[in-house]
Design an enzyme around this catalytic site. Structure first.
Site, PDB file in Angstrom:
ATOM      1  N   ARG A 122       0.226   7.460  -4.098  1.00 16.04           N
ATOM      2  CA  ARG A 122       0.469   6.662  -3.010  1.00 16.04           C
ATOM      3  C   ARG A 122       1.252   7.007  -2.290  1.00 16.04           C
ATOM      4  O   ARG A 122       2.219   7.130  -2.913  1.00 16.04           O
ATOM      5  CB  ARG A 122       0.435   5.241  -3.517  1.00 16.04           C
ATOM      6  CG  ARG A 122      -0.819   4.490  -4.119  1.00 16.04           C
ATOM      7  CD  ARG A 122      -1.871   4.372  -2.211  1.00 16.04           C
ATOM      8  NE  ARG A 122      -3.376   4.136  -3.068  1.00 16.04           N
ATOM      9  CZ  ARG A 122      -4.159   4.439  -3.771  1.00 16.04           C
ATOM     10  NH1 ARG A 122      -4.212   6.161  -3.764  1.00 16.04           N
ATOM     11  NH2 ARG A 122      -5.739   3.547  -3.996  1.00 16.04           N
ATOM     12  N   HIS A 152      -4.395  14.202   3.023  1.00 16.50           N
ATOM     13  CA  HIS A 152      -5.022  13.016   1.943  1.00 16.50           C
ATOM     14  C   HIS A 152      -6.652  13.304   1.897  1.00 16.50           C
ATOM     15  O   HIS A 152      -7.524  12.512   2.396  1.00 16.50           O
ATOM     16  CB  HIS A 152      -5.170  11.376   2.857  1.00 16.50           C
ATOM     17  CG  HIS A 152      -4.359  10.114   2.381  1.00 16.50           C
ATOM     18  ND1 HIS A 152      -4.011   9.220   2.113  1.00 16.50           N
ATOM     19  CD2 HIS A 152      -5.708  10.178   1.167  1.00 16.50           C
ATOM     20  CE1 HIS A 152      -4.118   8.762   1.645  1.00 16.50           C
ATOM     21  NE2 HIS A 152      -5.078   8.847   0.468  1.00 16.50           N
TER      22      HIS A 152
END
Length: 304
Positions: A229, A277
């Site tokens: 993350r 991502h």
């Protein structure tokens, strides 16, 4: 509209563009709408989202559930308008395979210094190196041992890398060929890690974990693969570690701010490999099946 009614809403993705077709194909009894298509907010049963706006859930008084379109639910859980209802994440074995392949690629990239070959190609230079190519020469640590971490460790073991896995507690089903450790031993483990792969979820304990202190525990010239993350990484500390040579390189797929601003110094750093991502994404069908399973479980619980 006799079946469940849901709203696809997100501040980043055009959710209907991605999922209107799959819902129509795989779950025709479910009606999926965009917020502007909703004529009766009280009839909406669920929301499909990833990064909801702060007020995303306010219009719908009778929500039964929220479904993420990915494995992460951090942004959903932090949304101030989220009511006290179940939040479902996608659990997709195919997504774990994607993550494993992505991690293996980047482990090899850093181990074999593939970036050097691209630079030599641009110079039309025959820069042949031998002697350090065996996977047995690079110790890899995977921190996080959920579905993703297990798949990554399994893939790297198959490639011949010595693998240490760090998790909160010893797993009930340890992975053959992995050295399993708990977080209390992380400092010791970092000292014998050539390539660190982070796939941890975001918690108060993991936020900011990848910082100057952590990097100082790694051997000089170690590499980082950050696919956990974004808020787990202190970006300024990473740049300092790269500039000092403490780290030889890093691969980043997640960032504190996404999309990564054009002004970020990460874009131009020569020791970084950036991806937007995309380490793994669930198939459209997996997202739809996650919604149908979740709704079925809610219905089953209601019937008891």
């Amino acid at each position: 509209m006799n079946g469940p009614i849901g709203v696809a809403t997100c501040s980043v993705l055009d959710m209907m563009h991605f999922f209107a077709g799959p819902f129509a194909e795989y779950a025709p009894d479910i009606t999926l709408l965009t917020p502007d298509q909703v004529t009766d907010p009280a009839a909406v049963d669920f929301v499909v989202t990833f990064k909801p706006a702060d007020d995303a859930f306010l219009p719908y008084p009778n929500l039964r559930a929220v479904f993420s379109v990915g494995a992460g639910i951090d942004a959903i859980m932090e949304c101030p308008s989220l009511p006290d209802i179940p939040v479902f994440r996608v659990e997709d074995p195919d997504q774990a395979l994607q993550m494993a392949g992505f991690a293996a690629f980047h482990v090899i990239w850093h181990h074999r210094r593939m970036g050097d070959f691209l630079a030599a190609q641009a110079r039309a230079e025959w820069d042949r190196r031998v002697g350090d190519q065996s996977p047995t020469l690079r110790r890899v640590t995977v921190i996080g041992f959920g579905m993703m971490g297990r798949a990554i460790a399994k893939a790297l073991i198959a490639l011949g890398y010595p693998i240490t896995v760090v998790s909160r507690s010893m797993p009930a089903e340890p992975l053959t060929g992995a050295d399993h450790q708990v977080v209390d031993t992380l400092v010791t483990v970092l000292g014998r890690t050539d390539i660190l792969v982070n796939v941890l979820p975001l918690t108060p304990q993991t936020e900011g974990l990848l910082n100057a202190e952590t990097f100082s525990k790694l051997p000089h010239g170690a590499a980082l693969i950050q696919i956990g993350r974004g808020r787990q990484l202190i970006e300024d500390d990473l740049i300092a570690a790269l500039d000092s040579g403490r780290l030889s390189g890093a691969s980043l797929d997640v960032f504190e701010e996404e999309p990564l601003p054009p002004s970020s110094p990460l874009w131009s750093h020569p020791a970084l490999f950036l991806t937007p991502h995309v380490a793994s994404t669930p198939t459209h069908r997996a997202v739809v099946e996650n919604v149908t399973r979740g709704l079925a479980s809610l219905q089953s619980n209601r019937a008891r």
